[in-house]
Motif scaffolding. Structure first.
Motif, PDB file in Angstrom:
ATOM      1  N   PRO A  95     -50.168   5.072   8.865  1.00 26.87           N
ATOM      2  CA  PRO A  95     -48.639   4.885   8.481  1.00 26.87           C
ATOM      3  C   PRO A  95     -48.400   3.779   7.010  1.00 26.87           C
ATOM      4  N   LEU A  96     -48.387   4.189   6.244  1.00 29.04           N
ATOM      5  CA  LEU A  96     -47.827   3.811   4.625  1.00 29.04           C
ATOM      6  C   LEU A  96     -46.216   4.494   4.354  1.00 29.04           C
ATOM      7  N   ARG A  97     -45.571   3.425   4.522  1.00 32.69           N
ATOM      8  CA  ARG A  97     -44.012   3.440   4.121  1.00 32.69           C
ATOM      9  C   ARG A  97     -43.678   4.300   2.857  1.00 32.69           C
ATOM     10  N   LEU A  98     -42.890   5.531   3.758  1.00 30.54           N
ATOM     11  CA  LEU A  98     -42.317   6.238   2.058  1.00 30.54           C
ATOM     12  C   LEU A  98     -41.458   5.140   0.858  1.00 30.54           C
ATOM     13  N   PRO A  99     -41.750   5.016  -0.879  1.00 27.13           N
ATOM     14  CA  PRO A  99     -41.099   3.913  -1.244  1.00 27.13           C
ATOM     15  C   PRO A  99     -40.198   4.868  -1.250  1.00 27.13           C
ATOM     16  N   HIS A 126     -53.029  12.393  -9.115  1.00 25.01           N
ATOM     17  CA  HIS A 126     -53.666  10.640  -9.107  1.00 25.01           C
ATOM     18  C   HIS A 126     -55.182  11.506  -9.262  1.00 25.01           C
ATOM     19  N   GLY A 127     -56.135   9.979  -9.251  1.00 22.46           N
ATOM     20  CA  GLY A 127     -57.696   9.778  -9.401  1.00 22.46           C
ATOM     21  C   GLY A 127     -58.176   9.897  -7.626  1.00 22.46           C
ATOM     22  N   PHE A 128     -59.521   9.853  -8.484  1.00 25.05           N
ATOM     23  CA  PHE A 128     -60.521  10.440  -7.002  1.00 25.05           C
ATOM     24  C   PHE A 128     -60.352   8.672  -5.888  1.00 25.05           C
ATOM     25  N   TYR A 129     -60.014   9.048  -4.644  1.00 26.79           N
ATOM     26  CA  TYR A 129     -60.505   7.703  -3.620  1.00 26.79           C
ATOM     27  C   TYR A 129     -59.180   7.231  -3.697  1.00 26.79           C
ATOM     28  N   GLU A 130     -57.560   7.950  -4.188  1.00 29.84           N
ATOM     29  CA  GLU A 130     -56.638   7.678  -4.124  1.00 29.84           C
ATOM     30  C   GLU A 130     -56.294   8.068  -4.106  1.00 29.84           C
ATOM     31  N   SER A 131     -54.256   8.484  -3.578  1.00 29.18           N
ATOM     32  CA  SER A 131     -53.242   9.256  -3.397  1.00 29.18           C
ATOM     33  C   SER A 131     -52.501   9.365  -3.948  1.00 29.18           C
ATOM     34  N   ALA A 132     -51.216  10.210  -3.730  1.00 24.87           N
ATOM     35  CA  ALA A 132     -50.268   9.990  -4.356  1.00 24.87           C
ATOM     36  C   ALA A 132     -49.485   9.060  -4.588  1.00 24.87           C
ATOM     37  N   ARG A 133     -49.213   8.419  -3.559  1.00 22.96           N
ATOM     38  CA  ARG A 133     -48.722   7.051  -3.205  1.00 22.96           C
ATOM     39  C   ARG A 133     -49.092   5.461  -4.090  1.00 22.96           C
ATOM     40  N   CYS A 134     -50.446   5.870  -4.416  1.00 21.73           N
ATOM     41  CA  CYS A 134     -51.422   4.589  -5.359  1.00 21.73           C
ATOM     42  C   CYS A 134     -50.503   4.380  -6.315  1.00 21.73           C
ATOM     43  N   ARG A 135     -50.068   6.051  -6.832  1.00 19.07           N
ATOM     44  CA  ARG A 135     -49.593   5.321  -8.092  1.00 19.07           C
ATOM     45  C   ARG A 135     -48.168   5.039  -8.580  1.00 19.07           C
ATOM     46  N   ARG A 136     -47.970   4.341  -6.976  1.00 28.43           N
ATOM     47  CA  ARG A 136     -45.917   4.664  -6.914  1.00 28.43           C
ATOM     48  C   ARG A 136     -45.726   3.585  -8.406  1.00 28.43           C
ATOM     49  N   PRO A 137     -45.854   2.693  -8.713  1.00 26.92           N
ATOM     50  CA  PRO A 137     -45.257   1.904  -9.752  1.00 26.92           C
ATOM     51  C   PRO A 137     -45.224   2.376 -11.421  1.00 26.92           C
ATOM     52  N   GLY A 158     -55.172  11.511   0.887  1.00 29.44           N
ATOM     53  CA  GLY A 158     -53.812  11.646   1.332  1.00 29.44           C
ATOM     54  C   GLY A 158     -53.658  12.674   2.507  1.00 29.44           C
ATOM     55  N   HIS A 159     -52.638  13.145   2.780  1.00 27.88           N
ATOM     56  CA  HIS A 159     -52.019  14.105   3.645  1.00 27.88           C
ATOM     57  C   HIS A 159     -52.428  15.631   3.177  1.00 27.88           C
ATOM     58  N   CYS A 191     -53.995   1.246  -1.778  1.00 28.50           N
ATOM     59  CA  CYS A 191     -55.350   1.768  -2.005  1.00 28.50           C
ATOM     60  C   CYS A 191     -56.088   1.843  -1.004  1.00 28.50           C
ATOM     61  N   ALA A 192     -55.983   0.766  -0.186  1.00 29.07           N
ATOM     62  CA  ALA A 192     -56.276   0.353   1.190  1.00 29.07           C
ATOM     63  C   ALA A 192     -56.459   1.808   1.805  1.00 29.07           C
ATOM     64  N   VAL A 193     -55.016   2.428   2.062  1.00 28.17           N
ATOM     65  CA  VAL A 193     -55.010   3.039   3.526  1.00 28.17           C
ATOM     66  C   VAL A 193     -55.417   4.322   2.590  1.00 28.17           C
ATOM     67  N   ALA A 194     -54.906   4.597   1.371  1.00 21.58           N
ATOM     68  CA  ALA A 194     -55.929   6.056   0.313  1.00 21.58           C
ATOM     69  C   ALA A 194     -57.288   5.972   1.148  1.00 21.58           C
TER      70      ALA A 194
END
Length: 267
Positions: free
Chosen positions: A4-8, A38-49, A69-70, A176-179
Motif C-alpha cells: 500500500p501507498l497512501r494516496l497523496p 511517468h518513466g520506466f520502472y515508476e508509477s504516477a505516484r513516484c512523481r508526486r512533487p 503501478g495498478h 519509488c521502491a513501491v513502484a
C-alpha cells in the motif's frame, strides 16, 4: 506483492478503459487539463512533487503505464504504437480536449510520438529516452533479460530492501521502491522494443514544446540543441541534473517549466 501507498492529499483516483486495457488514473489540481506520463520502472505516484507543483496551474491527470503501478499488464502491446494508443485512449476516456502533456523518459518518448498526430495545447519532455537517435547500451534481447531479472529480484525483496538500495531516503525513496515492486515482468517486452525519440518525431510536432535535458558537456549540448531545432519551443540543459531532471534539480527545473508556461500562455 503490491504494497500500500497512501494516496497523496488532494489526489483522487479512478480507472478508465483505454486501448483494451484498464488503466489506473489520478487527478489533482485546478485549471486547464494536463496529462502526466511517468518513466520506466515508476508509477504516477513516484512523481508526486512535480505533479503537485503543476497542480498549482493545471488539473493534472496522471496515469500508470501498462505493466506499471495498478494498470493492466497484458501479454502483448508494449511497442511504441501501443503505448501511444494507450495515451490517446486515456485522453479520450477522460474527456480531455487538447490537453497539455508532460512526460519523463519513457513517458516523454511516448508523449513526443503522440504529439506528431494529436492536437495538444503544449508539450513538456523531461529527458526523453533515447534522445537524438542515440543507440542503446544493450542489444534488444539483452535488455529484455536484464529487465526481467531485475523485476524478479525486486519481487523477492522487502520494501525496506528496495528503499535502501535507492539513492536518497524518506518518502520519495519509498514511493519509488513501491513502484519497483509493482512492475510486472511483462515490461521486459517494453525494454526489448525500446522507446526512442528521433528527429523524425520532432519535425512533426507543432505545439509549443519544452525539452528539459540532463547536464552534459558542450559537444553533447550542441548536438541535442540541433536535434531540437524543428520544435516550436526550446531545449534547456539543467546544470547538475541527471536523467531524473526535476527530481535532481527541482527548483531550477520547475522554474523553467513555469517560465515556459508563462511565456507561452499555456495555463
Amino acid at each position: 506483492m503490491r504494497r500500500p501507498l497512501r494516496l497523496p492529499d488532494g489526489w483522487t483516483t479512478d480507472t478508465v478503459r483505454a486501448n483494451g486495457i484498464t488503466v489506473r488514473t489520478y487527478r489533482t489540481g485546478t485549471g486547464l487539463p494536463l496529462l502526466f506520463a511517468h518513466g520506466f520502472y515508476e508509477s504516477a505516484r513516484c512523481r508526486r512533487p512535480v505533479v503537485d507543483a503543476l497542480a498549482e496551474q493545471f488539473t493534472v491527470h496522471a496515469y500508470d503505464a501498462r505493466g506499471h503501478g495498478h494498470t493492466d499488464a497484458p501479454a502483448t502491446g508494449y511497442g511504441m504504437t501501443d503505448r501511444v494508443a494507450d495515451m490517446r485512449g486515456v485522453i479520450a476516456a477522460l474527456g480531455l480536449d487538447s490537453p497539455a502533456v508532460y512526460g519523463h523518459s519513457m513517458g516523454a518518448a511516448t508523449a513526443a510520438w503522440l504529439a506528431t498526430g494529436t492536437d495538444l495545447d503544449a508539450l513538456v519532455l523531461e529527458d526523453p529516452a533515447r534522445f537524438a537517435d542515440s543507440e542503446p547500451p544493450m542489444a534488444a534481447d539483452e535488455r529484455r533479460r536484464f529487465v526481467r531479472e531485475r523485476v524478479y529480484e525486486w519481487r523477492g525483496q522487502s520494501l525496506a530492501e528496495r528503499s535502501g538500495a535507492l539513492d536518497g531516503e524518506g518518502e520519495q525513496a519509498r514511493r519509488c521502491a513501491v513502484a519497483q515492486g509493482e512492475c510486472d515482468p511483462r515490461i521486459e517486452h517494453l525494454a526489448r522494443a525500446g522507446y526512442p525519440v528521433t528527429s523524425e518525431a520532432f519535425s512533426d510536432i507543432d505545439c509549443p514544446t519544452l525539452v528539459l535535458k540532463a547536464d552534459a558537456d558542450d559537444s553533447v549540448r550542441q548536438t541535442e540543441r540541433r536535434r531540437a531545432e524543428p520544435l516550436d519551443g526550446s531545449l534547456v540543459h539543467v546544470d547538475g541534473a541527471g536523467h531524473t531532471v526535476v527530481r535532481d534539480k527541482f527548483d531550477a527545473a520547475v522554474g523553467e517549466i513555469r517560465a515556459f508556461i508563462e511565456q507561452r500562455g499555456v495555463a
